[in-house]
Design a protein around this motif. Sequence first.
Motif, PDB file in Angstrom:
ATOM      1  N   TYR A  19       9.714  14.656   1.842  1.00 12.84           N
ATOM      2  CA  TYR A  19      10.022  15.040   0.462  1.00 12.84           C
ATOM      3  C   TYR A  19      10.852  13.972  -0.249  1.00 12.84           C
ATOM      4  O   TYR A  19      10.584  13.636  -1.396  1.00 12.84           O
ATOM      5  N   CYS A  20      11.846  13.434   0.430  1.00 16.10           N
ATOM      6  CA  CYS A  20      12.785  12.499  -0.210  1.00 16.10           C
ATOM      7  C   CYS A  20      12.234  11.091  -0.370  1.00 16.10           C
ATOM      8  O   CYS A  20      12.502  10.430  -1.370  1.00 16.10           O
ATOM      9  N   CYS A  21      11.498  10.577   0.594  1.00 15.13           N
ATOM     10  CA  CYS A  21      10.984   9.204   0.502  1.00 15.13           C
ATOM     11  C   CYS A  21       9.613   9.112   1.163  1.00 15.13           C
ATOM     12  O   CYS A  21       9.467   8.569   2.271  1.00 15.13           O
ATOM     13  N   PRO A  22       8.590   9.643   0.491  1.00 12.78           N
ATOM     14  CA  PRO A  22       7.255   9.649   1.093  1.00 12.78           C
ATOM     15  C   PRO A  22       6.704   8.251   1.379  1.00 12.78           C
ATOM     16  O   PRO A  22       5.985   8.058   2.348  1.00 12.78           O
ATOM     17  N   CYS A  23       7.056   7.274   0.562  1.00  9.90           N
ATOM     18  CA  CYS A  23       6.544   5.913   0.792  1.00  9.90           C
ATOM     19  C   CYS A  23       7.085   5.332   2.089  1.00  9.90           C
ATOM     20  O   CYS A  23       6.356   4.673   2.835  1.00  9.90           O
ATOM     21  N   CYS A  24       8.354   5.590   2.376  1.00  6.43           N
ATOM     22  CA  CYS A  24       8.939   5.121   3.639  1.00  6.43           C
ATOM     23  C   CYS A  24       8.263   5.803   4.823  1.00  6.43           C
ATOM     24  O   CYS A  24       8.021   5.177   5.859  1.00  6.43           O
ATOM     25  N   VAL A  25       7.949   7.074   4.672  1.00  5.00           N
ATOM     26  CA  VAL A  25       7.268   7.823   5.731  1.00  5.00           C
ATOM     27  C   VAL A  25       5.886   7.244   5.971  1.00  5.00           C
ATOM     28  O   VAL A  25       5.468   7.053   7.115  1.00  5.00           O
ATOM     29  N   LEU A  26       5.152   6.962   4.901  1.00  5.99           N
ATOM     30  CA  LEU A  26       3.808   6.398   5.043  1.00  5.99           C
ATOM     31  C   LEU A  26       3.828   5.070   5.782  1.00  5.99           C
ATOM     32  O   LEU A  26       3.012   4.825   6.676  1.00  5.99           O
ATOM     33  N   VAL A  27       4.764   4.206   5.434  1.00  9.30           N
ATOM     34  CA  VAL A  27       4.867   2.899   6.096  1.00  9.30           C
ATOM     35  C   VAL A  27       5.264   3.093   7.559  1.00  9.30           C
ATOM     36  O   VAL A  27       4.709   2.441   8.448  1.00  9.30           O
ATOM     37  N   GLN A  28       6.178   4.005   7.824  1.00  9.13           N
ATOM     38  CA  GLN A  28       6.597   4.254   9.201  1.00  9.13           C
ATOM     39  C   GLN A  28       5.436   4.805  10.032  1.00  9.13           C
ATOM     40  O   GLN A  28       5.247   4.408  11.188  1.00  9.13           O
ATOM     41  N   HIS A  29       4.624   5.670   9.448  1.00 10.60           N
ATOM     42  CA  HIS A  29       3.453   6.195  10.159  1.00 10.60           C
ATOM     43  C   HIS A  29       2.489   5.066  10.515  1.00 10.60           C
ATOM     44  O   HIS A  29       1.999   4.992  11.646  1.00 10.60           O
ATOM     45  N   PHE A  58       0.819  -1.204   0.000  1.00 10.89           N
ATOM     46  CA  PHE A  58       0.000   0.000   0.000  1.00 10.89           C
ATOM     47  C   PHE A  58       0.860   1.264   0.000  1.00 10.89           C
ATOM     48  O   PHE A  58       0.515   2.255  -0.630  1.00 10.89           O
ATOM     49  N   GLY A  59       1.972   1.236   0.708  1.00 10.90           N
ATOM     50  CA  GLY A  59       2.845   2.407   0.757  1.00 10.90           C
ATOM     51  C   GLY A  59       3.454   2.754  -0.586  1.00 10.90           C
ATOM     52  O   GLY A  59       3.609   3.929  -0.919  1.00 10.90           O
ATOM     53  N   TRP A  60       3.798   1.740  -1.372  1.00 10.98           N
ATOM     54  CA  TRP A  60       4.457   1.981  -2.651  1.00 10.98           C
ATOM     55  C   TRP A  60       3.484   2.055  -3.812  1.00 10.98           C
ATOM     56  O   TRP A  60       3.716   2.809  -4.761  1.00 10.98           O
ATOM     57  N   CYS A  61       2.394   1.274  -3.792  1.00  9.06           N
ATOM     58  CA  CYS A  61       1.481   1.227  -4.941  1.00  9.06           C
ATOM     59  C   CYS A  61       0.229   2.079  -4.772  1.00  9.06           C
ATOM     60  O   CYS A  61      -0.288   2.612  -5.748  1.00  9.06           O
TER      61      CYS A  61
END
Length: 142
Positions: free
Chosen positions: A105-115, A33-36
């Motif tokens: 800004y740099c890696c929003p997908c990583c931020v979403l998964v971390q949240h 979900f974070g990446w797609c």
Amino acid sequence: MSAPPQTGVPVQQGQEWSSGFWDCCSPAETCFFGWCLPCCLHGKTQSRLEDPQMKEESYMNGNCLMYFVTSYCALHWIPLMMKRGEMRKRFNIEGSGFSDCMSSYCCPCCVLVQHEKEVEAQASRHTTGYQAPLGMTYPTKQ
């Protein structure tokens, strides 16, 4: 110059995120979900944050739409940065506005998964939920 006076109140240090920033490959469903479908994951996480019990979740909501619209304009990192700051404040997590901005800004997908992982970790820490107060009791005479 003199140091500011000490008030005797200890400063509470913040804690770390429950999972690392680059630990975004597990679990597989959250990673997917974070990446797609990042707008759906953002909607789910924010939905769980708005529920005091952190049990209800909805992928499609206003937060999902906001993320989708801002990503269309390449500004998706702004609401993500703001939500990251809110989460840090709510859960007393160390960090700064600058680090929120750069990571969003740099890696929003990583931020979403971390949240999402942080919300899950916080929910497991607070599983007791609401408990009704005990009924009124009267003292007994002895």
